[in-house]
Design a protein around this motif. Structure first.
Motif, PDB file in Angstrom:
ATOM      1  N   LEU A 181      61.514  21.270  32.039  1.00  0.00           N
ATOM      2  CA  LEU A 181      60.798  20.062  32.434  1.00  0.00           C
ATOM      3  C   LEU A 181      59.305  20.142  32.124  1.00  0.00           C
ATOM      4  O   LEU A 181      58.613  19.130  32.172  1.00  0.00           O
ATOM      5  CB  LEU A 181      61.002  19.792  33.925  1.00  0.00           C
ATOM      6  CG  LEU A 181      62.429  19.462  34.359  1.00  0.00           C
ATOM      7  CD1 LEU A 181      62.480  19.190  35.854  1.00  0.00           C
ATOM      8  CD2 LEU A 181      62.982  18.263  33.595  1.00  0.00           C
ATOM      9  N   GLY A 182      58.822  21.341  31.836  1.00  0.00           N
ATOM     10  CA  GLY A 182      57.410  21.471  31.495  1.00  0.00           C
ATOM     11  C   GLY A 182      56.488  21.470  32.685  1.00  0.00           C
ATOM     12  O   GLY A 182      55.321  21.067  32.572  1.00  0.00           O
ATOM     13  N   HIS A 183      56.980  21.931  33.842  1.00  0.00           N
ATOM     14  CA  HIS A 183      56.131  22.029  35.026  1.00  0.00           C
ATOM     15  C   HIS A 183      55.314  23.310  34.959  1.00  0.00           C
ATOM     16  O   HIS A 183      55.807  24.366  34.544  1.00  0.00           O
ATOM     17  CB  HIS A 183      56.971  22.038  36.305  1.00  0.00           C
ATOM     18  CG  HIS A 183      57.615  20.723  36.609  1.00  0.00           C
ATOM     19  ND1 HIS A 183      56.890  19.546  36.691  1.00  0.00           N
ATOM     20  CD2 HIS A 183      58.908  20.386  36.868  1.00  0.00           C
ATOM     21  CE1 HIS A 183      57.712  18.545  36.984  1.00  0.00           C
ATOM     22  NE2 HIS A 183      58.931  19.028  37.083  1.00  0.00           N
ATOM     23  N   ALA A 184      54.061  23.227  35.415  1.00  0.00           N
ATOM     24  CA  ALA A 184      53.189  24.394  35.389  1.00  0.00           C
ATOM     25  C   ALA A 184      53.560  25.409  36.455  1.00  0.00           C
ATOM     26  O   ALA A 184      53.310  26.603  36.302  1.00  0.00           O
ATOM     27  CB  ALA A 184      51.734  23.960  35.561  1.00  0.00           C
ATOM     28  N   SER A 185      54.166  24.936  37.542  1.00  0.00           N
ATOM     29  CA  SER A 185      54.473  25.822  38.658  1.00  0.00           C
ATOM     30  C   SER A 185      55.937  25.722  39.037  1.00  0.00           C
ATOM     31  O   SER A 185      56.554  24.648  38.940  1.00  0.00           O
ATOM     32  CB  SER A 185      53.606  25.457  39.872  1.00  0.00           C
ATOM     33  OG  SER A 185      54.033  26.142  41.034  1.00  0.00           O
ATOM     34  N   LEU A 186      56.483  26.828  39.500  1.00  0.00           N
ATOM     35  CA  LEU A 186      57.875  26.851  39.953  1.00  0.00           C
ATOM     36  C   LEU A 186      58.056  26.047  41.228  1.00  0.00           C
ATOM     37  O   LEU A 186      59.151  25.558  41.521  1.00  0.00           O
ATOM     38  CB  LEU A 186      58.310  28.298  40.181  1.00  0.00           C
ATOM     39  CG  LEU A 186      59.786  28.553  40.545  1.00  0.00           C
ATOM     40  CD1 LEU A 186      60.694  28.038  39.436  1.00  0.00           C
ATOM     41  CD2 LEU A 186      60.025  30.028  40.777  1.00  0.00           C
ATOM     42  N   THR A 187      56.986  25.868  41.997  1.00  0.00           N
ATOM     43  CA  THR A 187      57.104  25.141  43.257  1.00  0.00           C
ATOM     44  C   THR A 187      57.380  23.653  43.042  1.00  0.00           C
ATOM     45  O   THR A 187      57.966  23.008  43.903  1.00  0.00           O
ATOM     46  CB  THR A 187      55.817  25.288  44.096  1.00  0.00           C
ATOM     47  OG1 THR A 187      54.701  24.760  43.354  1.00  0.00           O
ATOM     48  CG2 THR A 187      55.548  26.744  44.431  1.00  0.00           C
ATOM     49  N   THR A 188      56.981  23.113  41.905  1.00  0.00           N
ATOM     50  CA  THR A 188      57.184  21.677  41.664  1.00  0.00           C
ATOM     51  C   THR A 188      58.660  21.296  41.638  1.00  0.00           C
ATOM     52  O   THR A 188      59.073  20.390  42.375  1.00  0.00           O
ATOM     53  CB  THR A 188      56.493  21.242  40.362  1.00  0.00           C
ATOM     54  OG1 THR A 188      55.098  21.557  40.444  1.00  0.00           O
ATOM     55  CG2 THR A 188      56.650  19.737  40.146  1.00  0.00           C
ATOM     56  N   PRO A 189      59.503  21.942  40.821  1.00  0.00           N
ATOM     57  CA  PRO A 189      60.929  21.584  40.875  1.00  0.00           C
ATOM     58  C   PRO A 189      61.582  21.942  42.203  1.00  0.00           C
ATOM     59  O   PRO A 189      62.487  21.244  42.653  1.00  0.00           O
ATOM     60  CB  PRO A 189      61.541  22.372  39.714  1.00  0.00           C
ATOM     61  CG  PRO A 189      60.585  23.474  39.429  1.00  0.00           C
ATOM     62  CD  PRO A 189      59.228  22.918  39.751  1.00  0.00           C
ATOM     63  N   LEU A 190      61.107  23.012  42.852  1.00  0.00           N
ATOM     64  CA  LEU A 190      61.694  23.379  44.139  1.00  0.00           C
ATOM     65  C   LEU A 190      61.355  22.340  45.203  1.00  0.00           C
ATOM     66  O   LEU A 190      62.202  21.989  46.029  1.00  0.00           O
ATOM     67  CB  LEU A 190      61.185  24.759  44.575  1.00  0.00           C
ATOM     68  CG  LEU A 190      61.728  25.958  43.780  1.00  0.00           C
ATOM     69  CD1 LEU A 190      61.077  27.242  44.245  1.00  0.00           C
ATOM     70  CD2 LEU A 190      63.244  26.051  43.909  1.00  0.00           C
TER      71      LEU A 190
END
Length: 314
Positions: A261-270
Motif C-alpha cells: 500500500l505504500g504506507h511509511a509506517s506499519l502502524t497505519t495499516p494496523l
C-alpha cells in the motif's frame, strides 16, 4: 501578512497549496483581511469560528481555516509583530464521524468491473489487486509495467489543480514502490493496452485521450456502475481498502500489506485494518493445536519408556 506568510510555505503539494489558498481567500480574509494583527483578540477568533460553524461549514473546513490562521499568527509572534497569538482557548467544532470503509469481496469486485465501461474495467481490477491509489493509477506509464517480472513500479501520482494536470513525486519513499501483480492481471492489462492504447505512454486514459479527470470519471462512469452493481456507498478508494482486506483474509503479514500500500509506517495499516485481523485469531489457535498435536505424537513415538501395544492380526 497573510500573503507574506503563505509565500514562505515551501514544498507544498499543488493540491494542498490550491486548497489552502482557497481557504484563506474564502474564509480568513473576508473576516480579518483589513484588521491590524495586534487588534485581533481571542474573542474575535472564537466569534469567527462560531460564525463559520453557524453558516453550516463542515467541521473539517472550520478546523482547517483555524489552523491556517493560527499558523500565520504564530509566525507573526516569531517575527516580533505581536507578543502572543490570539488563537488560544478557542473551542472548535467536533469532527464528524469518518465514513465507514466499504470492503468488497472478490465476487463484488468482478461484478463492479463488469458493470463499468470496458475502458475502465482493467483500472478497477488493478486497484483491487495492487492497492494503488487513483492518482497513482492515472499516472501509471506503460514502461513502468514489467510483464516478465509481473511488477508495477509506482513512481508518480497525477493531481489536478485549477483545471490543470501535474505529475508529482511520491509523498514518501514508501510510496515509491514496486508491486508484484498476480498473473491474471498481467493478461488483463495487456488486453487493455491492445484495445485502448491511444499512442500516449499512459496506461489509463480518457476516451478523448490524455489523463482521466476525477470529477468526470466519478460522475459519468463510477457512480452509475456502482448503482448497477454493488450499490452505494462505494468510493474508488474502497478498492484500495478491499485490497488490504483480501491480503488479510489470506493471512499475509502486516509488513507485506504496508509495503504494497505504500504506507511509511506499519502502524497505519494496523490502525486502519486492525479489526480485520481479529477473525484470523481462531485459525491461528487451530494451527497451534495442530503443531502441539504433531509434537506430542512425535514424542510418544520416540520416548524410550513409551508403552508398546501389540496389535491383533485383525
Amino acid at each position: 501578512w497573510m500573503a507574506e506568510y503563505q509565500a514562505t510555505r515551501v514544498n507544498l503539494a499543488l493540491q494542498t497549496q490550491a486548497r489552502d489558498d482557497a481557504t484563506v481567500r474564502n474564509h480568513i480574509l473576508p473576516s480579518f483581511g483589513s484588521w491590524v494583527i495586534g487588534n485581533i483578540q481571542p474573542i474575535h477568533v472564537a466569534q469567527w469560528v462560531a460564525d463559520l460553524d453557524a453558516r453550516g461549514y463542515a467541521p473539517a473546513t472550520v478546523r482547517k481555516a483555524y489552523q491556517l490562521l493560527a499558523a500565520a499568527l504564530d509566525a507573526a509572534v516569531e517575527s516580533g509583530l505581536i507578543g502572543r497569538s490570539p488563537c488560544r482557548g478557542v473551542k472548535l467544532p467536533k469532527l464528524e464521524t469518518t465514513a465507514e470503509i466499504r470492503f468488497l469481496d472478490a465476487a463484488e469486485i468482478n461484478l463492479l468491473a463488469d458493470a463499468l465501461d470496458s475502458r475502465y474495467s482493467a483500472m478497477v481490477l488493478a486497484a483491487a489487486y495492487t492497492g494503488l491509489r487513483f492518482s497513482e493509477l492515472r499516472a501509471l506509464r506503460v514502461d513502468r509495467i514489467n510483464t516478465l517480472r509481473r511488477t508495477i513500479r509506482v513512481a508518480a501520482s497525477l493531481v489536478e489543480s485549477r483545471g490543470q494536470f501535474y505529475f508529482e513525486e511520491p509523498k514518501s519513499e514508501a510510496s515509491r514502490r514496486t508491486v508484484r501483480v498476480p498473473p491474471f492481471l498481467v493478461d488483463v492489462l495487456a488486453a487493455h493496452l491492445t484495445m485502448y492504447g491511444d499512442g500516449s505512454d499512459l496506461v489509463f486514459s480518457a476516451p478523448s485521450g490524455g489523463p482521466i479527470r476525477r470529477n468526470n470519471f466519478r460522475r459519468r462512469i463510477w457512480l452509475p456502475a456502482v448503482e448497477k452493481s454493488v450499490g452505494r456507498p462505494c468510493t474508488f478508494h474502497d478498492l484500495r481498502h478491499s485490497h488490504a482486506a483480501l491480503l488479510i483474509a489470506q493471512g499475509e503479514h502486516p509488513k507485506v500489506i504496508q509495503e504494497r500500500l505504500g504506507h511509511a509506517s506499519l502502524t497505519t495499516p494496523l490502525d486502519t485494518y486492525g479489526h480485520l485481523f481479529d477473525g484470523l485469531d481462531e485459525a491461528a489457535a487451530d494451527r497451534l493445536e495442530a503443531t502441539f498435536a504433531a509434537a506430542e505424537v512425535h514424542a510418544m513415538c520416540t520416548r524410550e519408556d513409551a508403552p508398546v501395544i501389540a496389535l491383533s492380526s485383525e
